[in-house]
Design an enzyme around this catalytic site. Sequence first.
Site, mmCIF file in Angstrom:
data_model
loop_
_atom_site.group_PDB
_atom_site.id
_atom_site.type_symbol
_atom_site.label_atom_id
_atom_site.label_comp_id
_atom_site.label_asym_id
_atom_site.label_seq_id
_atom_site.Cartn_x
_atom_site.Cartn_y
_atom_site.Cartn_z
ATOM 1 N N ASN A 9 0.321 -1.300 0.177
ATOM 2 C CA ASN A 9 -0.174 0.008 -0.362
ATOM 3 C C ASN A 9 1.230 1.160 -0.209
ATOM 4 O O ASN A 9 1.780 1.800 0.990
ATOM 5 C CB ASN A 9 -0.963 -0.375 1.412
ATOM 6 C CG ASN A 9 -1.834 1.225 1.699
ATOM 7 O OD1 ASN A 9 -1.714 1.774 0.424
ATOM 8 N ND2 ASN A 9 -2.156 1.108 2.775
ATOM 9 N N LYS A 11 0.202 4.199 0.052
ATOM 10 C CA LYS A 11 -0.889 5.075 -0.051
ATOM 11 C C LYS A 11 -0.152 6.883 -0.588
ATOM 12 O O LYS A 11 -0.175 6.085 -1.943
ATOM 13 C CB LYS A 11 0.207 5.159 1.715
ATOM 14 C CG LYS A 11 -0.326 4.760 2.638
ATOM 15 C CD LYS A 11 0.224 4.802 3.890
ATOM 16 C CE LYS A 11 0.014 3.889 4.391
ATOM 17 N NZ LYS A 11 -0.159 3.716 5.982
ATOM 18 N N HIS A 95 -9.297 0.933 4.581
ATOM 19 C CA HIS A 95 -8.339 1.183 6.123
ATOM 20 C C HIS A 95 -8.045 2.065 6.640
ATOM 21 O O HIS A 95 -9.065 3.084 6.813
ATOM 22 C CB HIS A 95 -7.165 1.880 4.212
ATOM 23 C CG HIS A 95 -5.495 1.344 4.689
ATOM 24 N ND1 HIS A 95 -5.316 2.738 6.125
ATOM 25 C CD2 HIS A 95 -4.918 0.667 5.100
ATOM 26 C CE1 HIS A 95 -3.903 2.403 6.704
ATOM 27 N NE2 HIS A 95 -3.762 1.282 6.137
ATOM 28 N N GLU A 97 -7.072 4.363 7.471
ATOM 29 C CA GLU A 97 -6.461 5.915 7.478
ATOM 30 C C GLU A 97 -7.991 6.689 6.943
ATOM 31 O O GLU A 97 -7.986 7.667 6.994
ATOM 32 C CB GLU A 97 -5.822 6.097 6.675
ATOM 33 C CG GLU A 97 -4.003 6.023 7.265
ATOM 34 C CD GLU A 97 -3.150 5.631 6.942
ATOM 35 O OE1 GLU A 97 -2.867 5.734 5.866
ATOM 36 O OE2 GLU A 97 -2.011 4.537 7.513
ATOM 37 N N GLU A 167 -5.886 -5.316 10.523
ATOM 38 C CA GLU A 167 -3.606 -4.098 10.819
ATOM 39 C C GLU A 167 -4.660 -3.622 11.788
ATOM 40 O O GLU A 167 -5.232 -2.778 12.056
ATOM 41 C CB GLU A 167 -4.289 -3.327 9.667
ATOM 42 C CG GLU A 167 -4.182 -3.901 8.644
ATOM 43 C CD GLU A 167 -3.929 -2.459 7.211
ATOM 44 O OE1 GLU A 167 -2.061 -2.970 6.484
ATOM 45 O OE2 GLU A 167 -4.146 -1.332 6.620
ATOM 46 N N GLY A 173 2.238 2.016 11.006
ATOM 47 C CA GLY A 173 3.444 3.535 10.464
ATOM 48 C C GLY A 173 3.738 3.119 11.444
ATOM 49 O O GLY A 173 5.003 4.856 11.908
ATOM 50 N N SER A 213 3.320 -2.274 10.482
ATOM 51 C CA SER A 213 4.951 -1.813 10.456
ATOM 52 C C SER A 213 5.339 -3.312 10.247
ATOM 53 O O SER A 213 6.743 -3.727 11.233
ATOM 54 C CB SER A 213 4.991 -1.763 12.377
ATOM 55 O OG SER A 213 4.797 -1.099 12.485
ATOM 56 N N GLY A 235 4.443 1.031 5.079
ATOM 57 C CA GLY A 235 6.032 1.767 4.427
ATOM 58 C C GLY A 235 7.199 1.511 4.411
ATOM 59 O O GLY A 235 8.285 1.723 2.900
HETATM 60 C C1 PEP Z 1 -0.638 0.102 5.996
HETATM 61 O O1 PEP Z 1 -0.870 1.319 5.241
HETATM 62 O O2 PEP Z 1 -2.041 -0.797 5.652
HETATM 63 C C2 PEP Z 1 0.396 -0.539 7.047
HETATM 64 C C3 PEP Z 1 0.401 -1.550 7.410
HETATM 65 O O3 PEP Z 1 1.444 0.336 7.175
HETATM 66 P P1 PEP Z 1 2.671 -0.010 7.798
HETATM 67 O O4 PEP Z 1 3.535 -1.303 6.843
HETATM 68 O O5 PEP Z 1 4.019 1.432 7.455
HETATM 69 O O6 PEP Z 1 2.370 0.196 9.556
#
Ligand code: PEP
Length: 250
Positions: A9, A11, A95, A97, A167, A173, A213, A235
Site C-alpha cells: 500500500n 498510500k 483502511h 486511515e 491491521e 506506521g 509495521s 512503509g
Molecule cells: C498500511 O498502511 O496498511 C500499513 C500496514 O502500514 P505500515 O506497514 O507502514 O505500518
Amino acid sequence: MRRPLIAGNWKMNTDHAAAVSLAEGVAKGAGDIDKADLLVCPPFIYLESVAKALDSSPVALGAQNMYAQPNGAFTGETSASMLTDVGAEYVILGHSERRNIIGETDGMVNEKTLAALEAGLVPIVCVGELLEQREASKTGEVIAQQFAGSLAGLSADQVGKTVIAYEPVWAIGTGKVATPEQAEEVHADLRRLLAESYNGEIAEKVRILYGGSVKPGNAAELISQPNVDGALVGGASLKPDDFLGIAAAV
Ligand code: PEP
C-alpha cells in the site's frame, strides 16, 4: 492450501517517476519469489503508468479505494469499472486511515465491497482496533463488529473471493508490530467468524493478511502463523528490496 499474498500500500507517496521506478524494481525481483503472490497499490493517478511498468510481470495491480456507485455526479470519485479499465485487479477498502481520517463507516465499506465484487475486483477489506480498544480488552468485539458490518449481505461465493486484512491501528506506521501471538489470535477469530457466518470450506479458503509495521526482519515469524496468509505492507513497500525481502521471507 492458501497461497500467501504480499500487498504493498503505497498510500499518498511517490511521484510519477518514483512510482514507475518502484514498480519496475518490484517487477524485476518478482521472478525470484515463488511462494507468494505480489500486489502493489499505487495512488490512483499513477495506476495506468504502473500497470505498464508491471506488464508481463507476475505482480498484480490494485487501488487504495473506490466509490460504490458505477458512474454519475460524484465529483472527485473513482468507480470500480474505472479501476478495472486501467488494469487493477484488487482494491483496498476500509483502511484505517480512511475509517479514522476520512470518516468511512462499516456501511460505506460494505457498499464498496459489494460494488467491487460486482465489477470483478478482489476487495481487501481492512479491520483493526485502536490502541484504547485493545487496552480496554475490546479487540474481539471491535473486529466482530467491523467484520459483520463490512461484509453484510455478501454471499458465501462473494466472501470466498474476498481478502481480509487485520491491521491493528496502533501498529500502522508506528514501528510497533503486533506479536505473532497477538496477530494469530485475531486471525483465528476472523476465521472462526467466517466459518460461523458462512461455512468451513469458505473459512479455509479466504486469505487473511496481517498489516502493521511489517518489515523483512519480522515477516517470517508473522506469516508462519497458521492463520496469517500474507501481509499488507505500508512503509516497507516503498523500497523494492524491503518489499521483496518480505515476500522472500514467506
Ligand atoms: C498500511 O498502511 O496498511 C500499513 C500496514 O502500514 P505500515 O506497514 O507502514 O505500518
